[in-house]
Design a protein around this motif. Structure first.
Motif, PDB file in Angstrom:
ATOM      1  N   VAL A 136     -18.981   6.309  -0.476  1.00  0.00           N
ATOM      2  CA  VAL A 136     -19.953   5.960  -1.513  1.00  0.00           C
ATOM      3  C   VAL A 136     -21.319   6.513  -1.113  1.00  0.00           C
ATOM      4  O   VAL A 136     -21.831   6.174  -0.044  1.00  0.00           O
ATOM      5  N   PRO A 137     -21.932   7.346  -1.954  1.00  0.00           N
ATOM      6  CA  PRO A 137     -23.282   7.831  -1.670  1.00  0.00           C
ATOM      7  C   PRO A 137     -24.309   6.769  -2.070  1.00  0.00           C
ATOM      8  O   PRO A 137     -25.037   6.911  -3.059  1.00  0.00           O
ATOM      9  N   LEU A 138     -24.353   5.691  -1.301  1.00  0.00           N
ATOM     10  CA  LEU A 138     -25.148   4.522  -1.669  1.00  0.00           C
ATOM     11  C   LEU A 138     -26.626   4.850  -1.836  1.00  0.00           C
ATOM     12  O   LEU A 138     -27.242   4.475  -2.832  1.00  0.00           O
ATOM     13  N   ALA A 139     -27.225   5.541  -0.875  1.00  0.00           N
ATOM     14  CA  ALA A 139     -28.650   5.868  -0.976  1.00  0.00           C
ATOM     15  C   ALA A 139     -28.918   6.726  -2.210  1.00  0.00           C
ATOM     16  O   ALA A 139     -29.909   6.515  -2.912  1.00  0.00           O
ATOM     17  N   GLY A 140     -28.043   7.662  -2.498  1.00  0.00           N
ATOM     18  CA  GLY A 140     -28.232   8.521  -3.659  1.00  0.00           C
ATOM     19  C   GLY A 140     -28.131   7.755  -4.967  1.00  0.00           C
ATOM     20  O   GLY A 140     -28.966   7.924  -5.868  1.00  0.00           O
ATOM     21  N   LEU A 141     -27.126   6.910  -5.085  1.00  0.00           N
ATOM     22  CA  LEU A 141     -26.968   6.127  -6.302  1.00  0.00           C
ATOM     23  C   LEU A 141     -28.100   5.115  -6.465  1.00  0.00           C
ATOM     24  O   LEU A 141     -28.618   4.920  -7.567  1.00  0.00           O
ATOM     25  N   LEU A 142     -28.517   4.493  -5.359  1.00  0.00           N
ATOM     26  CA  LEU A 142     -29.636   3.554  -5.437  1.00  0.00           C
ATOM     27  C   LEU A 142     -30.960   4.271  -5.710  1.00  0.00           C
ATOM     28  O   LEU A 142     -31.856   3.706  -6.334  1.00  0.00           O
ATOM     29  N   ALA A 143     -31.080   5.522  -5.256  1.00  0.00           N
ATOM     30  CA  ALA A 143     -32.288   6.303  -5.563  1.00  0.00           C
ATOM     31  C   ALA A 143     -32.360   6.595  -7.060  1.00  0.00           C
ATOM     32  O   ALA A 143     -33.436   6.500  -7.670  1.00  0.00           O
ATOM     33  N   ILE A 144     -31.231   6.926  -7.663  1.00  0.00           N
ATOM     34  CA  ILE A 144     -31.200   7.139  -9.116  1.00  0.00           C
ATOM     35  C   ILE A 144     -31.573   5.841  -9.834  1.00  0.00           C
ATOM     36  O   ILE A 144     -32.380   5.837 -10.768  1.00  0.00           O
ATOM     37  N   HIS A 145     -30.999   4.749  -9.386  1.00  0.00           N
ATOM     38  CA  HIS A 145     -31.291   3.445  -9.989  1.00  0.00           C
ATOM     39  C   HIS A 145     -32.777   3.113  -9.866  1.00  0.00           C
ATOM     40  O   HIS A 145     -33.393   2.634 -10.822  1.00  0.00           O
ATOM     41  N   LEU A 146     -33.368   3.369  -8.705  1.00  0.00           N
ATOM     42  CA  LEU A 146     -34.787   3.089  -8.514  1.00  0.00           C
ATOM     43  C   LEU A 146     -35.647   3.999  -9.391  1.00  0.00           C
ATOM     44  O   LEU A 146     -36.666   3.565  -9.934  1.00  0.00           O
ATOM     45  N   GLY A 147     -35.246   5.251  -9.550  1.00  0.00           N
ATOM     46  CA  GLY A 147     -35.978   6.149 -10.434  1.00  0.00           C
ATOM     47  C   GLY A 147     -35.971   5.661 -11.870  1.00  0.00           C
ATOM     48  O   GLY A 147     -37.008   5.652 -12.546  1.00  0.00           O
ATOM     49  N   VAL A 148     -34.816   5.227 -12.341  1.00  0.00           N
ATOM     50  CA  VAL A 148     -34.716   4.673 -13.697  1.00  0.00           C
ATOM     51  C   VAL A 148     -35.541   3.397 -13.790  1.00  0.00           C
ATOM     52  O   VAL A 148     -36.252   3.162 -14.764  1.00  0.00           O
TER      53      VAL A 148
END
Length: 173
Positions: A136-148
């Protein structure tokens, strides 16, 4: 104030791209991200408030990671290094930055909603690239979530961070 947080969007995009593509992130983006996210709050929230919020967020992360580690150890019956198999150091460092940058209730809402959104996002990635890495690319997915999250906050859909139930709202009754 808003400009610094909006400047965090390209940094979040780079972190997401690196983690989704390479399953790793470059460490130097994390201090930049911390500065861009936390600096706008320094003038709006007291140092005590910031310290209490960061301490609570970090304790929450430690508690959550400890519980997950204990559960894995109970299921497997032995100690295994979680950084080797289940979560990367980049994921932990990204969560550390976000825990230090966000007020407590914003962090809790972001973190929990982000983890819930990572589950279907990960399965979607597996369907798109079945032969790819299954981690799971957790940091990447959470970075997208934080950007949104940032975009919605600045568009007025979500409240801005300092006004989202600050820690002192519950500490003082």
């Amino acid at each position: 104030m808003a400009l610094l947080q909006l400047l965090a969007l390209p940094v979040l995009g780079i972190i997401a791209w690196e983690d989704l593509r390479e399953r790793s992130i470059r460490w130097w983006w994390l201090p930049v991200l911390l500065l861009l996210l936390a600096a706008p709050l320094w003038g709006q929230v007291s140092g005590t408030e910031t310290g209490l919020s960061a301490a609570f967020n970090l304790c929450f992360l430690v508690l959550q990671c400890s519980a997950a580690l204990a559960l894995v150890m109970l299921r497997r019956g032995r100690w295994e290094n979680p950084l080797r198999q289940w979560i990367g150091i980049g994921d932990l460092l990204f969560l550390l930055v976000v825990a230090l940058a966000l007020p407590t209730w914003s962090f809790l809402l972001y973190y929990l909603s982000g983890l819930l959104l990572c589950i279907p996002a990960h399965f979607a990635l597996l369907r798109l690239r079945p032969e790819g890495d299954r981690s799971v690319p957790l940091a990447g997915l959470l970075a997208i979530h934080l950007g949104v999250w940032l975009l919605l906050s600045h568009a007025g859909v979500l409240p801005e961070w300092p006004t989202v139930l600050p820690f002192s709202a519950y500490a003082h009754g």
